[in-house]
Design an enzyme around this catalytic site. Structure first.
Site, short mmCIF file in Angstrom:
data_model
loop_
_atom_site.label_atom_id
_atom_site.label_comp_id
_atom_site.label_asym_id
_atom_site.label_seq_id
_atom_site.Cartn_x
_atom_site.Cartn_y
_atom_site.Cartn_z
N LYS A 174 -10.21 10.31 14.12
CA LYS A 174 -9.02 10.07 14.56
C LYS A 174 -9.20 11.60 15.25
O LYS A 174 -10.91 12.26 15.18
CB LYS A 174 -8.86 11.17 12.87
CG LYS A 174 -7.66 9.97 12.07
CD LYS A 174 -6.88 10.66 10.97
CE LYS A 174 -6.10 9.91 10.38
NZ LYS A 174 -5.14 9.55 10.75
N ARG A 194 -3.03 0.48 4.80
CA ARG A 194 -2.77 -1.21 4.51
C ARG A 194 -3.34 -1.97 3.30
O ARG A 194 -3.45 -2.82 2.91
CB ARG A 194 -1.83 -1.59 5.16
CG ARG A 194 -2.98 -2.38 6.81
CD ARG A 194 -2.31 -1.86 8.02
NE ARG A 194 -1.90 -1.17 8.38
CZ ARG A 194 -0.68 -0.07 9.57
NH1 ARG A 194 -0.95 -1.56 10.42
NH2 ARG A 194 -0.84 0.06 10.12
N1 BES Z 1 -3.03 8.35 6.72
C1 BES Z 1 -2.43 7.82 8.33
C2 BES Z 1 -1.03 7.45 8.47
C3 BES Z 1 -0.57 9.17 8.51
C4 BES Z 1 -0.50 9.79 10.07
C5 BES Z 1 -0.02 10.26 7.23
C6 BES Z 1 -0.02 11.65 9.26
C7 BES Z 1 0.35 11.41 7.33
C8 BES Z 1 0.54 12.11 8.41
C9 BES Z 1 -2.69 6.01 8.41
O1 BES Z 1 -3.90 6.51 7.76
C10 BES Z 1 -3.02 6.44 10.30
O2 BES Z 1 -3.73 6.64 10.63
N2 BES Z 1 -2.27 4.72 11.06
C11 BES Z 1 -2.18 5.38 12.29
C12 BES Z 1 -2.34 3.90 12.01
C13 BES Z 1 -2.40 3.09 13.57
C14 BES Z 1 -3.91 3.05 13.68
C15 BES Z 1 -2.15 1.76 13.60
C16 BES Z 1 -1.40 5.97 12.52
O3 BES Z 1 -0.08 6.27 12.01
O4 BES Z 1 -1.83 6.23 13.71
MN MN Z 2 -5.38 6.38 8.94
#
Ligand code: BES
Ligand code: MN
Ligand code: ZN
Length: 495
Positions: A273, A347
């Site tokens: 990230k 997931r």
């Molecule tokens: N934990 C994150 C989602 C999230 C984002 C929770 C902001 C709380 C605040 C999750 O694991 C994630 O990174 N999701 C990605 C999925 C994508 C890579 C398909 C996302 O939402 O960008």
């Molecule tokens: Mn994630």
């Protein structure tokens, strides 16, 4: 080191000095009860000058009216009390807390029982407790403005049916404690709360009569939970799976099951990230926190139901052992998954927890909670959690519980057309579905692991953390899901 609050109820109120909070209404801004504190009849004038009309959620703070039996009389308006919902009463209770400031003992004059039912009184006390929550464990210097510091606060609610209030309040205290636990877990930083430490907090529920099992990495390997374990590969901290069992129903009744995503920190892994805001990913275990808080509440109020809580606890880190995009893992269910993005890890944790839950417990219903996608915040912002379900009845019941608690949910679609988006060239499925409909494709992924079990998935990425301040929550972590699911259980499954 935060404040401890003791709530009690009394038929009569002894008010020698200190703070008195009096509940008023539009019909009677200064109640007879409030007037009884004010022997010289100064309160009416003071209230008029303050412009207090009894409007709901309004407050007035009157310092030392001459000859009053209190040092301070504060007023809170309930507007038209007959029209207030349970949640409105909680908000009134939250407002009451804002008036307390440095007081150590507070008497709350609730007035006539026909204005305030025992339920309303209990809801006010709950709202007060939730508003009072503060996570200041790591502040070595306490702010001294509106901060009550770390001392004991006693709040006595005066009500004609004090015994009834006390009895009714017991379940609200259980809710307050469950929400507090969930908020604490989400607020804790990841250096303090790793998978092992989180599991220990779950284990502590044994004190309430919850049976808790903790599976280690070795045991999960034996169960072939390769999807969950894959997420954990880049972390030096070993994963855990915690199973919490509350048996409050008949032995033969199938349990309700609650499954939570517990990523104690989500760096994104190799698909790392960006730095900005990454600190918020200490809250990526909000689903697991809600499940743990809920189990606390159900046990503490001795809910007449059998419930299972299962939380998958891992840390998503990048290192030489971390899983890569392109890797293919075999889930416990036997289905294979191509990893496209290691940041779509929630997931992967949930799918094995869901399979384990069904195979072992054959639950009546299965609800999972997860801070699963950023996309759900794009769709719904911070005021509704995304709801996905294969069961209209369960979905309806959740929406209803959401409206009652104001932990609201909004149903989004599941459909074979979205399901196709996660088909993979090399495996049974891939772990992301591309740019569009990110929350829906994540839900379609989970759906492939639930079989025919009536199931709902709550995407709480927008509601569990970074929460806007409300009358009943001032904390970054809201504890979202505890009140919602407690209400679902209470209204539908306790006979
Ligand atoms: N934990 C994150 C989602 C999230 C984002 C929770 C902001 C709380 C605040 C999750 O694991 C994630 O990174 N999701 C990605 C999925 C994508 C890579 C398909 C996302 O939402 O960008
Ligand atoms: Mn994630
Ligand atoms: Zn995540």
């Amino acid at each position: 080191m935060s404040m401890s609050i003791e709530i009690s109820f009394s038929k009569t109120a002894k008010t020698s000095g200190g703070l008195v909070i009096a509940l008023g209404s539009l019909a009677e801004p200064v109640s007879a009860a409030a007037r009884s504190v004010d022997s010289a009849g100064q309160l009416d004038k003071a209230v008029k000058v303050a412009g207090f009309t009894g409007k709901n959620f309004s407050t007035a703070d009157i310092i030392a009216p001459i000859d009053a039996q209190a040092d301070r009389v504060a007023l809170v308006g309930a507007g038209d009390p007959a029209k207030l919902t349970a949640h409105d009463w909680m908000r009134v209770g939250g407002k009451m807390f804002t008036l307390i400031r440095k007081a150590e003992k507070v008497t709350v004059m609730l007035g006539d029982a026909d204005m305030v039912s025992v339920d309303a009184a209990a809801d006010m006390a709950l709202g007060l407790l939730l508003r009072a929550y503060k996570f200041d464990l790591y502040k070595t210097k306490k702010a001294d403005d509106d901060d009550n510091g770390s001392y004991k606060l006693t709040v006595v609610f005066q009500h004609e049916d004090a015994a009834g209030c006390k009895k009714t309040f017991a379940s609200r205290q259980a809710i307050a404690d469950g929400v507090k636990l969930a908020r604490d877990l989400v607020n804790e930083p990841a250096n303090v709360l790793g998978p092992v430490e989180f599991a220990a907090r779950a284990k502590a529920l044994e004190a309430l009569g919850v049976e808790v099992e903790i599976l280690t990495e070795k045991e999960m390997k034996k169960l072939k939970m390769e999807a969950l374990l894959g997420v954990s590969l880049g972390s030096v901290r070993p994963p855990r799976l915690a199973i919490m069992k509350w048996q409050g129903g008949k032995a033969k009744d199938k349990p309700l099951a609650f499954v939570g995503k517990g990523v104690v920190f989500d760096t994104g892994g190799i698909s790392i990230k960006p730095a900005a805001g990454m600190e918020d990913m200490k809250g990526d275990m909000g689903g697991a926190a809600a499940v743990t808080g809920l189990m606390h509440t159900l046990a503490a109020r001795k809910a007449k139901v059998n419930a299972i809580g299962i939380i998958g606890l891992v840390e998503n880190m990048p290192d030489g052992a971390a899983q890569r995009p392109g890797d293919i893992v075999r889930s416990m269910s036997g289905q294979t998954i191509e990893i496209i993005n290691t940041d779509a890890e929630g997931r992967l944790v949930l799918c094995d927890a869901l399979t384990y839950c069904q195979e072992r417990f054959k639950p009546e219903i299965m609800i999972n909670l997860a801070t699963l996608t950023g996309a759900v915040m794009v769709a719904l912002g911070q005021h509704h959690a995304g709801l996905f379900s294969n069961d209209d009845k369960l979905s309806e019941a959740l929406s209803k519980a959401g409206n009652a608690t104001q932990e609201r949910v909004w149903r989004l679609p599941l459909d074979p057309a979205y399901d196709k988006m996660i088909d993979s060239k090399f495996a049974d499925m891939k772990n992301t579905g591309g740019r569009y409909a990110g929350s829906i494709t994540a839900a379609q992924f989970l759906k492939r692991f639930v079989g025919d079990t009536p199931w709902a998935h709550l995407d709480i990425a927008g509601t569990a953390m970074g929460s806007p301040s409300t009358d009943i929550n001032q904390s970054w972590a809201s504890g979202f899901g505890v009140r919602l699911l407690d209400e679902l259980v209470r209204a539908n499954y306790e006979g």
